[in-house]
Design a protein around this motif. Structure first.
Motif, PDB file in Angstrom:
ATOM      1  N   LEU A 212      -9.993 -30.315  12.846  1.00  0.00           N
ATOM      2  CA  LEU A 212     -11.221 -30.112  13.645  1.00  0.00           C
ATOM      3  C   LEU A 212     -10.898 -30.017  15.129  1.00  0.00           C
ATOM      4  N   LEU A 213      -9.909 -30.851  15.577  1.00  0.00           N
ATOM      5  CA  LEU A 213      -9.521 -30.801  16.988  1.00  0.00           C
ATOM      6  C   LEU A 213      -8.858 -29.472  17.327  1.00  0.00           C
ATOM      7  N   ASN A 214      -8.011 -28.982  16.447  1.00  0.00           N
ATOM      8  CA  ASN A 214      -7.389 -27.677  16.681  1.00  0.00           C
ATOM      9  C   ASN A 214      -8.429 -26.558  16.710  1.00  0.00           C
ATOM     10  N   ARG A 215      -9.455 -26.697  15.847  1.00  0.00           N
ATOM     11  CA  ARG A 215     -10.540 -25.702  15.856  1.00  0.00           C
ATOM     12  C   ARG A 215     -11.284 -25.726  17.178  1.00  0.00           C
ATOM     13  N   LEU A 216     -11.498 -26.949  17.714  1.00  0.00           N
ATOM     14  CA  LEU A 216     -12.167 -27.073  19.013  1.00  0.00           C
ATOM     15  C   LEU A 216     -11.342 -26.435  20.122  1.00  0.00           C
ATOM     16  N   LEU A 217     -10.032 -26.638  20.082  1.00  0.00           N
ATOM     17  CA  LEU A 217      -9.168 -26.056  21.116  1.00  0.00           C
ATOM     18  C   LEU A 217      -9.177 -24.531  21.040  1.00  0.00           C
ATOM     19  N   CYS A 220     -12.159 -23.332  22.732  1.00  0.00           N
ATOM     20  CA  CYS A 220     -12.036 -23.484  24.187  1.00  0.00           C
ATOM     21  C   CYS A 220     -10.943 -22.597  24.770  1.00  0.00           C
ATOM     22  N   ASN A 221     -10.410 -21.682  23.972  1.00  0.00           N
ATOM     23  CA  ASN A 221      -9.343 -20.761  24.411  1.00  0.00           C
ATOM     24  C   ASN A 221      -8.087 -21.501  24.875  1.00  0.00           C
ATOM     25  N   ASN A 222      -7.747 -22.572  24.194  1.00  0.00           N
ATOM     26  CA  ASN A 222      -6.536 -23.334  24.500  1.00  0.00           C
ATOM     27  C   ASN A 222      -5.529 -23.083  23.373  1.00  0.00           C
ATOM     28  N   PRO A 223      -4.368 -22.473  23.666  1.00  0.00           N
ATOM     29  CA  PRO A 223      -3.411 -22.165  22.585  1.00  0.00           C
ATOM     30  C   PRO A 223      -2.681 -23.382  22.035  1.00  0.00           C
ATOM     31  N   ASP A 224      -2.751 -24.537  22.707  1.00  0.00           N
ATOM     32  CA  ASP A 224      -2.017 -25.721  22.249  1.00  0.00           C
ATOM     33  C   ASP A 224      -2.630 -26.273  20.973  1.00  0.00           C
ATOM     34  N   LYS A 225      -1.780 -26.946  20.195  1.00  0.00           N
ATOM     35  CA  LYS A 225      -2.206 -27.602  18.976  1.00  0.00           C
ATOM     36  C   LYS A 225      -2.053 -29.110  19.144  1.00  0.00           C
ATOM     37  N   LYS A 246       0.932 -31.907  26.502  1.00  0.00           N
ATOM     38  CA  LYS A 246      -0.079 -31.458  25.536  1.00  0.00           C
ATOM     39  C   LYS A 246      -1.364 -32.267  25.668  1.00  0.00           C
ATOM     40  N   ILE A 247      -1.239 -33.607  25.813  1.00  0.00           N
ATOM     41  CA  ILE A 247      -2.436 -34.448  25.970  1.00  0.00           C
ATOM     42  C   ILE A 247      -3.196 -34.059  27.234  1.00  0.00           C
ATOM     43  N   ARG A 248      -2.435 -33.793  28.315  1.00  0.00           N
ATOM     44  CA  ARG A 248      -3.097 -33.395  29.562  1.00  0.00           C
ATOM     45  C   ARG A 248      -3.847 -32.086  29.375  1.00  0.00           C
ATOM     46  N   SER A 249      -3.247 -31.141  28.649  1.00  0.00           N
ATOM     47  CA  SER A 249      -3.913 -29.864  28.400  1.00  0.00           C
ATOM     48  C   SER A 249      -5.156 -30.039  27.533  1.00  0.00           C
ATOM     49  N   ILE A 250      -5.063 -30.909  26.498  1.00  0.00           N
ATOM     50  CA  ILE A 250      -6.228 -31.150  25.632  1.00  0.00           C
ATOM     51  C   ILE A 250      -7.362 -31.824  26.406  1.00  0.00           C
ATOM     52  N   ILE A 251      -7.010 -32.821  27.253  1.00  0.00           N
ATOM     53  CA  ILE A 251      -8.049 -33.513  28.040  1.00  0.00           C
ATOM     54  C   ILE A 251      -8.732 -32.544  29.000  1.00  0.00           C
ATOM     55  N   GLU A 252      -7.944 -31.662  29.611  1.00  0.00           N
ATOM     56  CA  GLU A 252      -8.548 -30.694  30.534  1.00  0.00           C
ATOM     57  C   GLU A 252      -9.504 -29.768  29.794  1.00  0.00           C
ATOM     58  N   SER A 253      -9.142 -29.355  28.580  1.00  0.00           N
ATOM     59  CA  SER A 253     -10.050 -28.482  27.811  1.00  0.00           C
ATOM     60  C   SER A 253     -11.337 -29.214  27.436  1.00  0.00           C
ATOM     61  N   ILE A 254     -11.213 -30.495  27.020  1.00  0.00           N
ATOM     62  CA  ILE A 254     -12.401 -31.267  26.639  1.00  0.00           C
ATOM     63  C   ILE A 254     -13.290 -31.526  27.850  1.00  0.00           C
ATOM     64  N   VAL A 255     -12.670 -31.886  29.012  1.00  0.00           N
ATOM     65  CA  VAL A 255     -13.462 -32.131  30.230  1.00  0.00           C
ATOM     66  C   VAL A 255     -14.140 -30.851  30.694  1.00  0.00           C
ATOM     67  N   SER A 256     -13.424 -29.725  30.552  1.00  0.00           N
ATOM     68  CA  SER A 256     -14.048 -28.450  30.939  1.00  0.00           C
ATOM     69  C   SER A 256     -15.240 -28.119  30.049  1.00  0.00           C
ATOM     70  N   PHE A 257     -15.163 -28.579  28.767  1.00  0.00           N
ATOM     71  CA  PHE A 257     -16.294 -28.348  27.858  1.00  0.00           C
ATOM     72  C   PHE A 257     -17.459 -29.289  28.168  1.00  0.00           C
TER      73      PHE A 257
END
Length: 1124
Positions: A212-217, A220-225, A246-257
């Motif tokens: 589900l997290l990968n689907r969310l990324l 959000c147009n984030n290529p990271d898994k 990777k965690i920093r990239s995921i947090i930035e995508s979630i905060v941007s959402f």
């Protein structure tokens, strides 16, 4: 997957309870549940279920079918067998050291992956490696395993058993519906009650969350898994950085959402909140503390102290902040300081114990040192001594030797020798061999004039051949090929040729019987029981090169006369090369005599070497310049006796088979002739009989100097036996220029002792002082030296033995003596004592009595020393690493005085109690590679002639590529026998030319000094009126020119000829020249006699005498012969 308790399943136990590691928690998982759970195919290839993974991890490859509903597993074994290893995180192969024992110095990191089922089955069944399924393996180990699998494919039964491994699990898995079909809801049923610890292996709720997290990324147009790790601390340093990125990239995508309009402000607030948890106040106190820490860190002398200082602040302050005070601080040192604080407490200085890791075997070092000290590689010198220093400062003195081969060539030959003679022996690496050669010191000589004139003449011939090729108009590639062939042939004759020689061979170049048989004398001829149909490629290469050069000279030189002269020059240059090859053949054969006698030396016999040492020039501690010139040397003779050691035990490593005793006779005035030699030989045998009355026979060896190879020496043997009661069995002479042996080695040791005596403000000008100097400092071990004088026999008897100059081996029998030209070639000639007339009376040596030290009186042997001074390193522990125990705190100043004890104490009373109790902590002594090599090299140098590694294995090492010859005919029988010198008369043209060259060198205005080599070259190229002045038959060798110049110089000074090497030839040529001069004068007188017939023969003789008033008796005899 459900987990049940022991109460719900009565009388159940873990399927792996025999291991004894079951957990105390009464929680079990049924095998049926494991059969339903799919495995992680990435880490466990070829497996569909968790049950198959667990059985394979437990090495139950041949497990028969069981009732799954009655079998279960505890929590401990479930976690143990279901855990996996990721090649991206481990980064080290687990099989390199254990599986590839030879050839793997460290764990490989190349192309890592998990071990498969078939590979694990092979490793368990064939190599006994447990729990290897799913482990990490590198590409090198994969290739090794695949090689063994290919070999097993020949066995059909083995392949079938491997393929049917746990096939019953796959069959049952197909018949059971999946877990998702049994459960009514995606999150209901057993999924909700699962408390299993399988984690990443089974696809559980955590995987669904990750999906589900990968689907969310993706949305959000984030290529990271998403990357899930069970333990962040166990990750590698670089992996931790990647995980945080990777965690920093995921947090930035979630905060941007969540906050698309002000995502950066939210991130800043989030980060500032984390930093406020442990604030650091940069006030004056903090700066002063950090300043003191910085000064202490920079003033520390070593890294352990700096690490202790840094561990005070590293656990409390971040890396970036400390780096602002210490700019050179690295992340590794910062992390090391934190680890030090956690393990040893902050500020504790821990000195690492010294460790010595032996990455070599003593047998490997000993094997190479034996090869290095063999006669094939090294040549003994009669002077000089080398000093080797160990790492602890101990000095080892060894006699100087000469290395005949460069280090690179030595190592290449050593590897070839190991492959041919000992195929299974693992030699040391190239870098270690270079280090051993550097430690084992020896001299290197570029000029061989003082060692072996055969090698020197051959070397000059090869250099001249190279210049000849360079002067031809050839293509660079063609010229370089010929030069390389010559260099290869030169190196082959110098080194490898002696290894290929054997007593019997189907190669004519290598067969001793064929090469040293005299076809003109049956007594010195041995018939080969084989054909010489094969050839050696190296010998053939050199012969073909000479033929090719001759063809090129004929082709490239247009002038026919010059071409003939070039070919004649080529033949002159080929003669020393062939002579050197013959010399090497004779050297190997004569060395066989020594080695065979030493190998079978009886207990009541001994081996006797004798040689005159180089004359010792008298020296004073303070010597005026007037005393320096015009010295007359002191003659001294060295006799080395070898006999069997009764205490020798072959099973004891490092023990020596022989005992050595050395006798030295020093003379103020003595002629080094056969009379002195027989007297010394008699004295030595008498002394040996006094020391050991059980001795009955002896074997003698010496070089082929005229004082030894003389009829008087041979014919004195019966009288020596009568005086000493010791029978001389054999007298063997070495090949010319190959007589360096133990006498020269001991002479070097004695002269070193004399030099130390001189440096202590003493003078050595007489034989008595020389004896005192040699016996100083308790003398040399096993050496007895005497001040001697020779008492000559007034009635000297003439001794004659036919053709003794061509004989090298004398075997004494009861009725006479049997002689050989070459050792064990032919039956030899037998001369009875009636034919030879042995000597009746011998001269004797009178020696001054002297009391020797215990060190000099005893026999010299390489005895096994104490543990701390042991030369035999095999007695030391063979542990790979030995660590010194902790000595205590750093202020311990009282050290135990017991040798080898490493304990230290703060108080003196504790030291006294420690010594009284006697409980010492002994550190086993270890030696590094350089010390091991140096000690073994010294041991082998002291063993003198007991070096047989190459010579005794000639037959085994004779493995060369053989092919049929097409161009070169087989060498004739007896090709290696010495070529007798021919007496060649100088023509009048040659005499005039040489005299002119000699006169040019005497002129004061002329600065040109003609050398014999330059004169020989000038003779070949001299032209007068466009024509060559000398024909090819008139070419002279440098030795002939040197002899002629010596005679001219002697005549001018009214001195006898002193050239010992060519004395006989010079004398014959001088007589010939005088005869020719007399003949020419007689012809002139006869012409005048025809004009004046009244003259009588007496007037003819008187006029011939008056025309040359310097005619001696021999000239008048020549005149009478000319008249006849």
């Amino acid at each position: 997957m459900t987990t049940t308790t022991a109460a719900s399943i009565p009388q159940q136990r873990c399927f792996f309870s025999n291991d004894g590691d079951c957990t105390t928690e009464l929680k079990y998982t049924n095998f049926t549940e494991l059969l339903r759970c799919p495995s992680k195919g990435k880490f466990f290839p070829d497996c569909d279920t968790v049950l198959e993974v667990i059985l394979l991890r437990a090495d139950l490859f041949s497990q028969k079918p069981i009732e799954l509903n009655k079998a279960c597993i505890c929590k401990h074994h479930l976690e143990k067998f279901s855990s996996h290893k990721d090649a991206a995180l481990v980064k080290k192969c687990s099989l390199c050291i254990s599986f590839r024992k030879s050839g793997a110095a460290a764990k490989s990191v190349a192309n890592l992956r998990n071990i498969r089922k078939v590979e694990a089955f092979l490793l368990f069944e064939k190599h006994g490696m447990k729990n290897s399924f799913g482990d990490i393996i590198c590409k090198h180990c994969v290739q090794a395993v695949k090689g063994e699998l290919e070999e097993e494919r020949k066995d059909v039964s083995t392949v079938t058993a491997r393929q049917k491994c746990l096939q019953w699990i796959k069959d049952q898995h197909k018949s059971i519906p999946s877990k998702r079909e049994d459960s009514g809801s995606e999150y209901g049923g057993s999924r909700r009650s699962s408390h299993s610890s399988l984690g990443e292996i089974s696809k559980n709720l955590s995987e669904e969350k990750r999906d589900l997290l990968n689907r969310l990324l993706e949305l959000c147009n984030n290529p990271d898994k998403a990357w899930i790790t069970p333990d962040f601390k166990k990750l590698a340093h670089n992996s931790q950085y990647k995980f945080l990125a990777k965690i920093r990239s995921i947090i930035e995508s979630i905060v941007s959402f969540l906050a698309p309009n002000n995502a950066e402000e939210v991130l800043d607030s989030l980060c500032s909140g984390n930093e406020s948890e442990n604030p650091v106040v940069l006030d004056g106190k903090f700066l002063s503390v950090m300043k003191g820490v910085t000064q202490a860190y920079q003033n520390a002398d070593d890294w352990p102290t700096r690490r202790a200082v840094l561990s005070i602040v590293a656990p409390k302050i971040g890396y970036k902040l400390i780096q602002s005070f210490l700019p050179d601080l690295t992340m590794y040192r910062f992390s090391s300081a934190r680890l030090h604080a956690a393990v040893h407490r902050t500020g504790t200085i821990v000195q690492p114990p010294p460790r010595l890791v032996n990455r070599f075997d003593d047998a490997q070092v000993e094997h190479f040192v034996d090869f290095l000290t063999s006669d094939h590689v090294s040549t003994d010198l009669p002077f000089g001594e080398k000093c080797m220093k160990l790492t602890d400062g101990t000095e080892l003195f060894v006699p100087d030797t000469i290395r005949n081969i460069i280090p690179t060539r030595i190592i290449e030959q050593y590897y070839g020798y190991c492959n041919e003679v000992n195929p299974g022996f693992p030699p040391l690496g190239m870098s270690s061999l270079y280090k051993i050669i550097d430690v084992c010191k020896a001299s290197t000589r570029k000029s061989l004039q003082g060692i072996d004139y055969y090698a020197a003449d051959a070397g000059e011939a090869f250099d001249s051949l190279q210049k000849m090729i360079e002067n031809l108009n050839l293509l660079s590639a063609e010229a370089q090929r010929l030069i390389d062939n010559l260099r290869q042939g030169r190196q082959y004759l110098k080194s490898d040729f002696k290894l290929h020689v054997s007593e019997s061979s189907d190669i004519a170049d290598h067969c001793i019987c064929h090469a040293l048989s005299d076809p003109s004398d049956k007594a010195f001829r041995s018939k080969c029981n084989h054909d010489h149909s094969n050839t050696c490629k190296d010998c053939l290469l050199l012969a073909n090169t000479f033929i090719e050069i001759e063809a090129l000279l004929v082709e490239k030189v247009t002038d026919e006369d010059e071409a003939k002269r070039a070919v004649a020059k080529l033949k002159l240059l080929k003669e020393p090369v062939d002579a050197y090859k013959s010399h090497q053949m004779r050297t190997v054969n004569q060395d066989r005599a020594r080695e065979e006698v030493l190998a079978q030396l009886p207990k009541d016999s001994f081996y006797y070497y004798m040689d005159w040492a180089m004359k010792f020039l008298p020296a004073k501690y303070r010597e005026a310049q007037s005393d320096f010139f015009g010295k007359r040397g002191l003659s001294w003779h060295v006799s080395v006796v070898m006999m069997n050691d009764s205490t020798y035990d072959p099973s004891v490593p490092g023990s020596n088979k022989f005992l050595y005793k050395i006798f030295v006779h020093s003379f103020d005035n003595c002629t080094q002739d056969s009379t002195a030699v027989t007297a010394i030989m008699t004295d030595v045998l008498q002394r040996m009989k006094e020391k050991d009355p059980s001795l009955k026979t002896c074997y003698i060896r010496s070089d082929n100097a005229g004082c030894y190879k003389a009829a008087e020496t041979v014919l004195a043997v019966p009288k020596v036996f009568e005086l000493t009661e010791i029978q001389v069995r054999r007298i063997d002479f070495s090949e010319a220029q190959s007589g360096k042996g133990p006498c020269d080695r001991y002479a070097a040791v004695i002269k070193a002792n004399v030099r130390r005596y001189l440096n202590e403000k003493n003078s050595v000008t007489t034989a008595k002082q020389f004896v005192e100097a040699a016996n100083s400092h308790h003398g040399v071990s096993g050496v007895e030296i005497f001040e001697s004088r020779l008492k000559l026999n007034a009635n000297k008897q003439k001794a004659r033995l036919p053709k003794i100059h061509s004989l090298n081996n004398f075997e004494f029998e009861r009725e006479g003596v049997r002689v050989h030209r070459a050792y064990k070639v032919g039956e030899g000639n037998f001369y009875s004592w009636k034919q030879l007339d042995p000597l009746k009376v011998l001269s004797e040596v009178l020696c001054e009595d002297i009391t020797f030290s215990e060190k000099s009186s005893e026999y010299h042997s390489i005895k096994k020393k104490s543990h701390q001074e042991s030369d035999d390193l095999s007695s030391l522990p063979s542990t790979s690493a030995t660590a010194i125990p902790k000595a205590g705190v750093s202020d311990a100043i009282f050290e135990c005085t017991e040798p080898g004890c490493v304990d230290k104490f703060v108080k003196y009373g504790n030291l006294v109690r420690h010594v009284c109790n006697g409980t010492h902590t002994i550190l086993p002594e270890q030696h590094c590679l350089s010390d091991t090599a140096a000690i073994m090299y010294k041991t082998r140098s002291e063993q003198i002639e007991n070096r047989q590694i190459c010579s005794l294995l000639l037959e085994k090492s004779r493995t060369r590529e053989i092919f049929e010859t097409k161009k070169i005919a087989a060498l004739p029988e007896g090709w290696a026998l010495p070529v007798p010198r021919k007496n060649v008369r100088f023509t009048e043209q040659q005499v005039v030319y040489l005299t002119e060259r000699f006169e040019e060198g005497l002129k004061k205005d002329n600065q040109v000094r003609w050398k014999p080599e330059a004169v020989a070259e000038h003779m070949r190229e001299l032209k007068i009126n466009g024509k060559f002045h000398f024909s090819t038959e008139e070419f002279l060798k440098p030795s002939q020119i040197r002899s002629f110049f010596s005679r001219l110089s002697s005549k001018r000074k009214n001195l006898p000829v002193v050239d010992e090497e060519d004395e006989q030839e010079c004398y014959k040529e001088q007589r010939q020249a005088e005869s020719e001069e007399l003949i020419s004068r007689v012809k002139n007188v006869l012409v005048r006699e025809q004009e004046t017939p009244m003259d009588s023969p007496r007037s003819l003789k008187r006029e011939a005498s008056t025309s040359n008033p310097q005619l001696n008796t021999s000239k008048r005899f020549s005149l009478r012969s000319s008249k006849k």
